[in-house]
Scaffold this motif. Sequence first.
Motif, PDB file in Angstrom:
ATOM      1  N   ALA A 209      28.360   2.344 -18.771  1.00 16.88           N
ATOM      2  CA  ALA A 209      27.161   1.840 -18.430  1.00 16.88           C
ATOM      3  C   ALA A 209      27.282   1.636 -16.753  1.00 16.88           C
ATOM      4  CB  ALA A 209      27.053   0.588 -18.704  1.00 16.88           C
ATOM      5  N   GLU A 210      26.381   2.134 -15.710  1.00 10.15           N
ATOM      6  CA  GLU A 210      26.747   1.980 -14.386  1.00 10.15           C
ATOM      7  C   GLU A 210      25.531   0.467 -13.887  1.00 10.15           C
ATOM      8  OE1 GLU A 210      29.096   6.345 -14.532  1.00 10.15           O
ATOM      9  OE2 GLU A 210      26.534   5.604 -13.775  1.00 10.15           O
ATOM     10  N   TYR A 211      25.754   0.332 -13.376  1.00  5.94           N
ATOM     11  CA  TYR A 211      24.906  -0.493 -12.343  1.00  5.94           C
ATOM     12  C   TYR A 211      25.182  -0.468 -10.749  1.00  5.94           C
ATOM     13  CZ  TYR A 211      21.795  -4.579 -10.586  1.00  5.94           C
ATOM     14  OH  TYR A 211      20.958  -4.893  -9.649  1.00  5.94           O
ATOM     15  N   GLY A 212      23.912  -0.019 -10.128  1.00  3.71           N
ATOM     16  CA  GLY A 212      24.588   0.513  -8.581  1.00  3.71           C
ATOM     17  C   GLY A 212      24.081  -0.695  -7.768  1.00  3.71           C
ATOM     18  N   PHE A 213      24.967  -1.454  -6.513  1.00  5.30           N
ATOM     19  CA  PHE A 213      24.636  -2.139  -5.810  1.00  5.30           C
ATOM     20  C   PHE A 213      23.935  -1.374  -4.645  1.00  5.30           C
ATOM     21  CE2 PHE A 213      28.493  -3.466  -7.735  1.00  5.30           C
ATOM     22  CZ  PHE A 213      28.463  -4.140  -8.984  1.00  5.30           C
ATOM     23  N   LEU A 214      23.876  -0.597  -4.708  1.00  3.10           N
ATOM     24  CA  LEU A 214      23.037  -0.223  -3.015  1.00  3.10           C
ATOM     25  C   LEU A 214      21.241   0.834  -3.646  1.00  3.10           C
ATOM     26  CD1 LEU A 214      25.285   1.236  -1.131  1.00  3.10           C
ATOM     27  CD2 LEU A 214      25.125  -0.881  -0.858  1.00  3.10           C
ATOM     28  N   PRO A 215      20.764  -0.074  -2.452  1.00  2.00           N
ATOM     29  CA  PRO A 215      19.360   0.241  -2.835  1.00  2.00           C
ATOM     30  C   PRO A 215      18.788   1.510  -2.822  1.00  2.00           C
ATOM     31  CG  PRO A 215      19.057  -1.271  -1.138  1.00  2.00           C
ATOM     32  CD  PRO A 215      20.721  -0.731  -1.616  1.00  2.00           C
ATOM     33  N   ILE A 216      18.518   2.703  -3.682  1.00  2.58           N
ATOM     34  CA  ILE A 216      18.274   3.677  -2.950  1.00  2.58           C
ATOM     35  C   ILE A 216      16.658   4.212  -2.567  1.00  2.58           C
ATOM     36  CG2 ILE A 216      18.714   4.980  -6.011  1.00  2.58           C
ATOM     37  CD1 ILE A 216      16.353   5.068  -6.548  1.00  2.58           C
ATOM     38  N   ASP A 217      16.747   3.061  -2.080  1.00  2.00           N
ATOM     39  CA  ASP A 217      14.816   3.597  -1.152  1.00  2.00           C
ATOM     40  C   ASP A 217      15.240   1.928  -0.777  1.00  2.00           C
ATOM     41  OD1 ASP A 217      12.741   3.789  -0.042  1.00  2.00           O
ATOM     42  OD2 ASP A 217      12.307   5.163  -0.347  1.00  2.00           O
ATOM     43  N   LYS A 218      14.697   1.650   0.601  1.00  4.95           N
ATOM     44  CA  LYS A 218      14.699   0.418   0.809  1.00  4.95           C
ATOM     45  C   LYS A 218      12.331   0.239   0.475  1.00  4.95           C
ATOM     46  CE  LYS A 218      18.524  -1.025   3.142  1.00  4.95           C
ATOM     47  NZ  LYS A 218      18.862  -1.516   4.534  1.00  4.95           N
ATOM     48  N   GLU A 219      12.277   0.338   0.815  1.00  2.90           N
ATOM     49  CA  GLU A 219      10.685   0.901   0.309  1.00  2.90           C
ATOM     50  C   GLU A 219      10.092   1.563  -0.491  1.00  2.90           C
ATOM     51  OE1 GLU A 219       9.467   1.742   4.682  1.00  2.90           O
ATOM     52  OE2 GLU A 219       9.639  -0.327   5.620  1.00  2.90           O
TER      53      GLU A 219
END
Length: 255
Positions: A209-219
């Motif tokens: 399982a994986e969970y990203g900490f950085l947003p793929i898009d801020k808007e």
Amino acid sequence: MKRQLLIALLLGLSTSICYSQVKINVQAGTGLTGITKNENYNVNFGYRFGLGVEFPINRTWSLQTGLQFLNRSYSFDERATQILHVPSVTGLEKLYHCSFNSKINALYLQIPLKMAFYLPFDSQCGLQFSAGPYIAYGIGGKSSLNWLLATSESINTDDLTEGSPNTSLEQGKESHKTFSKDGGLKRLDIGLSLGVDFKYKRFFAGIGAEYGFLPIDKEFPKDLFRYIFQEDQNLVSPRNIGVELHVGFCFYAGK
């Protein structure tokens, strides 16, 4: 004295390397990928291939890394109907029928860095638990959006309902590179990876399982339909999530 100490250190290092042979593995898998904080996009199946390296610390603990090529995908196919009242004209309503079909495909190169704990059942098989960060960089992929908007007007009063000839139909289709500079996703992704594998001799199969900490898009619109109809203008910063199943084979370096 210094020479004797250096010889002892080299002997100890060579003994440790002989005992802790580096393991190399190849693996492939598939799973479900999606994004957080969005009410439209659903999870899709993605795939991955990779080459891994494992550095044993002792019989129980080891350090894992490698290079993976993976696909993340999410899509939606929805329809909605919206009625808007025109306050300047009594009883005038505008009826919107909206249909959207969208799919986002993203290709990444990913490097995991995990600590692993091995729990043996016997001399040939056991369970291995792993956890640690990963860093991924988007290298390609294409995204598409198809939409259809039908608009009609009617006048509703207590004793009259009339359709208006002012009926329009609009449709469009577009595609673009997923990580394009003009409205594309962010390339860099850093997150947490967890996994458990069942190992038998040189074969293994497991789940991760994986969970990203950085947003793929801020808007990114929280709800695309409400955003279009000016009802909900909230913008969110979604992150990658995923669950994957994999199988693989490992061998010792130098053998």
